[in-house]
Enzyme design. Structure first.
Site, short mmCIF file in Angstrom:
data_model
loop_
_atom_site.label_atom_id
_atom_site.label_comp_id
_atom_site.label_asym_id
_atom_site.label_seq_id
_atom_site.Cartn_x
_atom_site.Cartn_y
_atom_site.Cartn_z
NE ARG A 43 15.95 35.21 -0.65
CZ ARG A 43 14.80 35.41 -1.27
NH1 ARG A 43 14.19 34.42 -1.87
NH2 ARG A 43 14.26 36.61 -1.34
CE1 TYR A 63 11.20 36.01 3.00
CE2 TYR A 63 12.28 34.44 4.46
CZ TYR A 63 12.01 34.90 3.18
OH TYR A 63 12.56 34.26 2.10
NE ARG A 123 9.36 30.38 1.33
CZ ARG A 123 10.45 29.74 0.93
NH1 ARG A 123 11.32 30.32 0.16
NH2 ARG A 123 10.66 28.49 1.30
#
Ligand code: DC
Length: 339
Positions: A6, A106, A114
């Site tokens: 991700r 991120y 997150r």
């Protein structure tokens, strides 16, 4: 085996350049942190918040030379109060590693999405920039606001410079400086968003603020042994405490995993004005032209030295403070930190 990674990043403006450069930054980080090569990428699903429509983020991958992977871009559903100007990816890769070993990425404002996936060590706020860009004033305010300690790394190089001046060591001579490092003990005390610095037990917080000490600091900061000693101290400080740390190489070298990286800049004239005001408040005599020339010289030196020069970390937020008040800079940074 296939695994999924991700990633998310916030962008500053809805322009092609901004969309593509941030997408490239995020994908490069995913590749780097997971030790992948471009051929390992099978597919990438991109989503973008509805305020982003100037370009497809996927084009950035083609520009990076990733031509085999299957790509698709979609607009996200809008949820009231959710993060704005955000691009997310789900990258499917070919790897020998297990899914739990994948490092998700991120960046910028997206770290708030997150926090559980973002490395615990990344509480730190790194503020870099040239002399007089407002780093220390702002860093102190931010530290106070967050309840973090303020770590001024420039003061450490200044303390080494002061030791050389006091002991007649030629600070332009690397060997001479490195040979006395064993005699230098630097300790710090932090309270209420302020830092006190001691050189061999003596409080030197104030006397390291002269232009002469600044010049010596810039010179000793280019010496390998000095950087090795001080960067080790700074890394320890950053990992044992919650810090707002300012300097030249904090985001690029001392805390590359800092939660938020800020690069403050301002034009030379404005920076010289600020330095003169500081000196005036401390009752130290100054000459504006000499201070401006000194700042330009130090910029040159700090940016062009071989070891950890002053550069902008690729995931830093750059803020030009030339026409901003301290409060405006502080509020801008707090907004970034709080996402
Ligand atoms: O921020 P300052 O003016 O107090 O810094 C003094 C000098 O120390 C500066 O000219 C460059 C050097 N320095 C450095 O090389 N790396 C840092 N992290 C902080 C300062």
């Amino acid at each position: 085996m296939c695994c999924c990674i991700r990633g998310a990043i916030t962008i500053e403006e809805n322009t092609k350049e901004c969309i593509w450069s941030n997408t490239e930054l995020m994908l490069s980080e995913i590749i780097k942190r997971n030790s992948l090569s471009a051929e390992d990428i099978i597919s990438v699903v991109f989503t973008a918040t509805r305020d982003i429509d100037a370009a497809y983020p996927a084009v950035a991958l083609r520009k990076m030379g990733i031509t085999e992977a299957s790509l698709i871009c979609m607009q996200e559903m809008y949820v009231k109060g959710s993060l704005e100007m955000c691009i997310r990816v789900m990258v499917t890769v070919n790897t020998d590693k297990a899914q739990r070993d994948m490092e998700h990425v991120y960046l910028k404002g997206a770290v708030v999405l997150r926090p559980d996936l973002v490395n615990k060590k990344t509480e730190a706020v790194a503020i870099d920039g040239p002399a007089g860009s407002g780093k220390s004033t702002v860093a102190k305010l931010i530290a106070k606001e967050l309840g973090y300690i303020y770590a001024d790394t420039g003061a450490m190089y200044r303390a080494v410079g002061l030791y050389c001046i006091n002991n007649n060591i030629n600070y332009a001579d690397n060997n001479a400086v490195e040979s006395v490092l064993g005699n230098i003990d630097i300790s710090l005390e932090h309270s209420d968003g302020m830092q006190k610095i001691y050189l061999n037990g003596q409080d030197v917080t104030e006397i390291i603020r002269t232009p002469e000490v600044a010049d010596s600091a810039s010179k000793v900061a280019a010496i390998g042994g000095v950087r090795e000693m001080l960067v080790a101290l700074q890394k320890r400080l950053a990992h044992e405490n919650k810090v707002v740390m300012d300097g030249r190489d904090i985001g690029t070298n001392v805390i590359p995993d800092a939660r938020v990286k800020i690069y403050l800049d301002a034009n030379v004239n404005e920076r010289a004005k600020r330095r003169c005001k500081e000196l005036e408040e401390k009752g130290i005599a100054y000459n504006f032209d000499a201070i401006a020339a000194d700042i330009s010289k130090r910029d040159e030196y700090d940016k062009n030295r071989e070891l950890n020069p002053l550069t902008v970390a690729e995931d830093a937020h750059v803020i030009d403070t030339s026409d901003m008040s301290i409060d405006e800079v502080k509020d801008t940074i707090l907004k970034i930190i709080r996402g």
